[in-house]
Design a protein around this motif. Structure first.
Motif, PDB file in Angstrom:
ATOM      1  N   GLN A  43      -2.481  -2.233  27.543  1.00  0.00           N
ATOM      2  CA  GLN A  43      -1.931  -1.139  26.758  1.00  0.00           C
ATOM      3  C   GLN A  43      -2.852  -0.819  25.581  1.00  0.00           C
ATOM      4  OE1 GLN A  43       0.344   0.814  27.567  1.00  0.00           O
ATOM      5  NE2 GLN A  43       2.364  -0.080  27.823  1.00  0.00           N
ATOM      6  N   GLU A  46      -5.743   1.101  26.653  1.00  0.00           N
ATOM      7  CA  GLU A  46      -5.460   2.491  26.978  1.00  0.00           C
ATOM      8  C   GLU A  46      -5.433   3.387  25.743  1.00  0.00           C
ATOM      9  OE1 GLU A  46      -1.789   2.740  29.024  1.00  0.00           O
ATOM     10  OE2 GLU A  46      -2.473   1.644  30.779  1.00  0.00           O
ATOM     11  N   ARG A  47      -5.331   2.771  24.571  1.00  0.00           N
ATOM     12  CA  ARG A  47      -5.192   3.576  23.365  1.00  0.00           C
ATOM     13  C   ARG A  47      -6.312   4.601  23.260  1.00  0.00           C
ATOM     14  NH1 ARG A  47      -0.616   4.145  21.168  1.00  0.00           N
ATOM     15  NH2 ARG A  47      -1.672   4.822  19.289  1.00  0.00           N
ATOM     16  N   SER A  48      -5.948   5.834  22.973  1.00  0.00           N
ATOM     17  CA  SER A  48      -6.916   6.917  22.897  1.00  0.00           C
ATOM     18  C   SER A  48      -7.255   7.239  21.455  1.00  0.00           C
ATOM     19  CB  SER A  48      -6.353   8.162  23.587  1.00  0.00           C
ATOM     20  OG  SER A  48      -7.083   9.298  23.245  1.00  0.00           O
ATOM     21  N   GLU A  49      -8.533   7.160  21.102  1.00  0.00           N
ATOM     22  CA  GLU A  49      -8.950   7.501  19.751  1.00  0.00           C
ATOM     23  C   GLU A  49      -8.641   8.953  19.437  1.00  0.00           C
ATOM     24  OE1 GLU A  49     -13.010   6.526  19.241  1.00  0.00           O
ATOM     25  OE2 GLU A  49     -12.735   4.383  19.555  1.00  0.00           O
ATOM     26  N   ALA A  51      -6.173  10.798  20.700  1.00  0.00           N
ATOM     27  CA  ALA A  51      -4.740  10.946  20.456  1.00  0.00           C
ATOM     28  C   ALA A  51      -4.386  10.460  19.052  1.00  0.00           C
ATOM     29  CB  ALA A  51      -3.943  10.177  21.502  1.00  0.00           C
ATOM     30  N   GLU A  52      -4.979   9.356  18.633  1.00  0.00           N
ATOM     31  CA  GLU A  52      -4.725   8.832  17.294  1.00  0.00           C
ATOM     32  C   GLU A  52      -5.178   9.828  16.228  1.00  0.00           C
ATOM     33  OE1 GLU A  52      -6.682   5.101  17.195  1.00  0.00           O
ATOM     34  OE2 GLU A  52      -5.224   4.101  18.494  1.00  0.00           O
ATOM     35  N   SER A 100       2.247   3.896  26.227  1.00  0.00           N
ATOM     36  CA  SER A 100       1.793   3.535  24.878  1.00  0.00           C
ATOM     37  C   SER A 100       0.980   4.635  24.217  1.00  0.00           C
ATOM     38  CB  SER A 100       0.963   2.251  24.926  1.00  0.00           C
ATOM     39  OG  SER A 100      -0.242   2.470  25.626  1.00  0.00           O
ATOM     40  N   THR A 101       0.261   5.436  24.999  1.00  0.00           N
ATOM     41  CA  THR A 101      -0.624   6.457  24.453  1.00  0.00           C
ATOM     42  C   THR A 101      -0.146   7.836  24.869  1.00  0.00           C
ATOM     43  OG1 THR A 101      -2.495   4.945  24.581  1.00  0.00           O
ATOM     44  CG2 THR A 101      -3.007   7.286  24.332  1.00  0.00           C
ATOM     45  N   ARG A 123      -1.568   9.540  33.066  1.00  0.00           N
ATOM     46  CA  ARG A 123      -0.284   9.118  32.507  1.00  0.00           C
ATOM     47  C   ARG A 123       0.843  10.058  32.951  1.00  0.00           C
ATOM     48  NH1 ARG A 123      -2.905   9.113  26.783  1.00  0.00           N
ATOM     49  NH2 ARG A 123      -4.647   9.840  28.060  1.00  0.00           N
ATOM     50  N   GLU A 153     -11.713  13.892  25.588  1.00  0.00           N
ATOM     51  CA  GLU A 153     -10.897  12.726  25.955  1.00  0.00           C
ATOM     52  C   GLU A 153     -11.549  11.958  27.086  1.00  0.00           C
ATOM     53  OE1 GLU A 153      -7.386  10.170  26.644  1.00  0.00           O
ATOM     54  OE2 GLU A 153      -8.558  10.974  25.003  1.00  0.00           O
ATOM     55  N   ARG A 157     -13.188   8.056  27.067  1.00  0.00           N
ATOM     56  CA  ARG A 157     -12.722   7.014  27.971  1.00  0.00           C
ATOM     57  C   ARG A 157     -13.785   6.630  29.001  1.00  0.00           C
ATOM     58  NH1 ARG A 157      -7.270   6.356  27.684  1.00  0.00           N
ATOM     59  NH2 ARG A 157      -7.086   5.553  29.795  1.00  0.00           N
TER      60      ARG A 157
END
Length: 334
Positions: A43, A46-49, A51-52, A100-101, A123, A153, A157
């Motif tokens: 998880q 998977e975090r997307s910079e 998206a953050e 999570s993202t 997702r 994106e 990734r």
């Protein structure tokens, strides 16, 4: 620790947790505790910079029914990348821990569905299969802003294969996007974009769809593939004959690429070997050879022939061609 270093650490930990085998070859661990830790690390992976960053800019996460979200105007991945088998790990992670993202969608007025996906399609596919709401940020975006964010994106990734990037660039150009927008969407320079578009345009899309994304095949091999394709007399026929073999249907995308790649080389060699060749003989001496192929003929002089004679022949080409054309006209007159 930098974000880059932490990502590398997560990947390393995940690899060790998912396969705790020693060098001697122990079986994969089935410890519930280790599996939960592995899922948690996944998880974090998977975090997307991006998206953050959008959240920091004031975006809010909402939950939307996947059926209310339409596809991107320009696809950036082969459809096989969204099959249940391809997203099995993501499905398992979301089934156990949720999404999570968040993804990113934009409102679309007057369309069959109120939203369009910008990024997070894997997702979204998983949410559809699981029958759950899709967590996403909804933001008003122009076409250019959406395509740049979609590409950014994927670049962050690094999960698009080279040929997928080529097709993404070509599709953008076909849709009328400027080169600077395409460069931004793929985070690369104009020369690379030109090469990507050239490769995608040179190869039939139906053949590429059958080969698939070939994730392990990089730029150099695709450049060689394009050169072999262009040099071949009937490349589509050769490629199709390979891809229609029963064993190819169950092979990996990389294996299908390799099979077509090798078939094009073998077919070229066979064609060259079967082309008609005749010696040029003068008073019993072999001066050279004439090789006739399907697309062209070639005249080659042996090393023993003086260079002055070769120059003499070259200087007589115009006169010889005129004589030939006169004979052709005379024959037609008869």
């Amino acid at each position: 620790m930098s974000r880059k270093d932490s990502k590398g650490l997560f990947a390393n930990v995940l690899g060790q947790l998912e396969n705790s085998a020693e060098t001697g070859g122990m079986q994969r661990s089935t410890s519930p505790h280790l599996l939960k830790v592995a899922a948690g690390v996944r998880q974090m992976q998977e975090r997307s910079e991006l998206a953050e960053r959008l959240l920091k800019d004031g975006g809010q996460i909402v939950e939307i029914d996947p059926d209310e979200i339409m596809e991107s105007a320009i696809r950036d991945r082969f459809d096989s990348g969204y099959s249940e088998a391809s997203i099995a790990d993501l499905l398992q992670s979301m089934r156990e821990h949720g999404q999570s993202t968040p993804g990113l969608v934009r409102p679309v007025r007057g369309a069959a569905r109120p939203f369009q996906i910008v990024f997070g399609r894997r997702r979204l596919a998983a949410a559809k299969l699981l029958g759950i709401k899709f967590k996403t940020i909804a933001r008003e975006l122009s076409d250019e802003e959406a395509i740049v964010l979609q590409g950014e994106e994927n670049s962050n990734r690094k999960d698009l294969s080279f040929i997928e990037r080529c097709l993404f660039a070509q599709s953008q150009e076909a849709a009328g996007y400027r080169r600077d927008v395409i460069c931004k969407s793929l985070s690369t320079g104009r020369s690379h974009i030109s090469e990507m578009i050239r490769i995608a345009a040179a190869l039939p899309r139906d053949i590429l769809m059958q080969i698939g994304p070939a994730p392990e095949i990089g730029r150099r091999r695709w450049v060689e593939f394009e050169l072999r394709w262009a040099a071949h007399g009937e490349p589509s026929k050769v490629a199709q004959s390979v891809l229609e073999r029963e064993q190819m249907q169950a092979s990996s995308s990389d294996a299908r690429f390799a099979a077509v790649f090798e078939a094009l080389a073998k077919a070229d060699a066979k064609a060259a070997a079967s082309s008609a060749t005749a010696d040029l003989i003068s008073h019993g001496l072999v001066l050279g050879q004439i090789q006739r192929g399907k697309s062209a003929s070639k005249l080659t002089f042996n090393k023993s022939v003086p260079s002055g004679f070769v120059d003499f022949i070259a200087g007589q080409i115009e006169s010889l061609h005129d004589q030939f054309m006169q004979k052709q006209h005379s024959k037609q007159g008869d």
